[in-house]
Scaffold this motif. Structure first.
Motif, PDB file in Angstrom:
ATOM      1  N   ILE A  88       0.870  -1.177   0.000  1.00 27.12           N
ATOM      2  CA  ILE A  88       0.000   0.000   0.000  1.00 27.12           C
ATOM      3  C   ILE A  88       0.902   1.221   0.000  1.00 27.12           C
ATOM      4  O   ILE A  88       1.773   1.362   0.862  1.00 27.12           O
ATOM      5  N   ILE A 107      -7.019   2.564   4.332  1.00 26.64           N
ATOM      6  CA  ILE A 107      -6.070   1.507   4.684  1.00 26.64           C
ATOM      7  C   ILE A 107      -6.724   0.456   5.579  1.00 26.64           C
ATOM      8  O   ILE A 107      -6.535  -0.754   5.382  1.00 26.64           O
ATOM      9  N   PHE A 133       4.528  -0.912   3.106  1.00 30.08           N
ATOM     10  CA  PHE A 133       3.694   0.278   3.228  1.00 30.08           C
ATOM     11  C   PHE A 133       4.580   1.507   3.059  1.00 30.08           C
ATOM     12  O   PHE A 133       5.656   1.581   3.652  1.00 30.08           O
TER      13      PHE A 133
END
Length: 218
Positions: A88, A107, A133
């Motif tokens: 992400i 998220i 991330f």
């Protein structure tokens, strides 16, 4: 505020559900199924958030050139069926455009679904997954990520939540990166990387702070 989100998913583990959820919130979602496709899309459009969930066979590249797109997982040299990459990333060009609560919601929605429906124990036990991330320095988002990582390693038995100090260690590292490294500056990123398999879990947390001279520590 409407956001443009790219989801790179080769088995529709996340794309259909997340498209439905994010579209309900008014966001624009673009889908593709390989890293090469994602590279082409990113070169033509600006995305606020990029979510990648790919098997090794779709992490290879048809080009011999390095694309230097850090918001995507690294290229692997050959197809590996037991390798998976999940990432992400808030686009570097858009990092000042996302509200903290909005980012946390996006998220959390992604990680909650992945933890419940994608990370099945019988599947993840045979995988080596790199989880990454790249996000602004927002403590509330860090907590959501920490919760997900703990669930992920517990599921395959790498740690026992009741007897391990992993939660405390990661929590301290996350807070240090946001508070002391980036000094709560949301324009600075924290990069979290976890390599997880049935045998081990390795974690790396990086910030964009100035650092310090270890020789200057009393």
């Amino acid at each position: 505020m409407q956001k443009k989100i790219l989801i790179v998913d080769d088995h529709d583990d996340l794309s259909t559900v997340l498209t439905h959820e994010f579209s309900k919130l008014g966001h624009v979602v673009v889908l593709c199924e390989s890293r090469d496709e994602a590279v082409s899309l990113i070169k033509d459009k600006d995305f606020d958030l990029i979510i990648t969930d790919l098997d090794g066979e779709h992490l290879t590249s048809k080009s011999d050139e390095t694309d230097n797109i850090t918001c995507l997982p690294e290229i692997v040299p050959d197809s590996r069926s037991n390798v998976k990459a999940f990432k992400i990333c808030v686009s570097n060009s858009q990092k000042n455009e996302i509200n903290d609560d909005e980012l946390k919601n996006l998220i959390e929605t992604t990680l909650n679904y992945k933890a419940k429906f994608v990370d099945q124990k019988e599947i993840v036990q045979n995988l080596r997954e790199k989880i990454e991330f790249e996000i602004p320095s927002v403590i509330s988002v860090m907590h959501a990520i920490l919760d997900y990582l703990m669930k992920r390693v517990e599921k395959i038995g790498v740690v026992n939540a009741e007897s391990s100090n992993l939660f405390v260690a990661l929590d301290e590292a996350f807070v240090n990166a946001v508070k002391h490294g980036n000094k709560f500056d949301v324009a600075k990123f924290v990069r979290i990387s976890a390599e997880v398999s049935a045998k081990e879990a390795r974690f790396t947390i990086e910030d964009e702070g100035e650092g310090f001279d270890v020789n200057g520590i009393p």
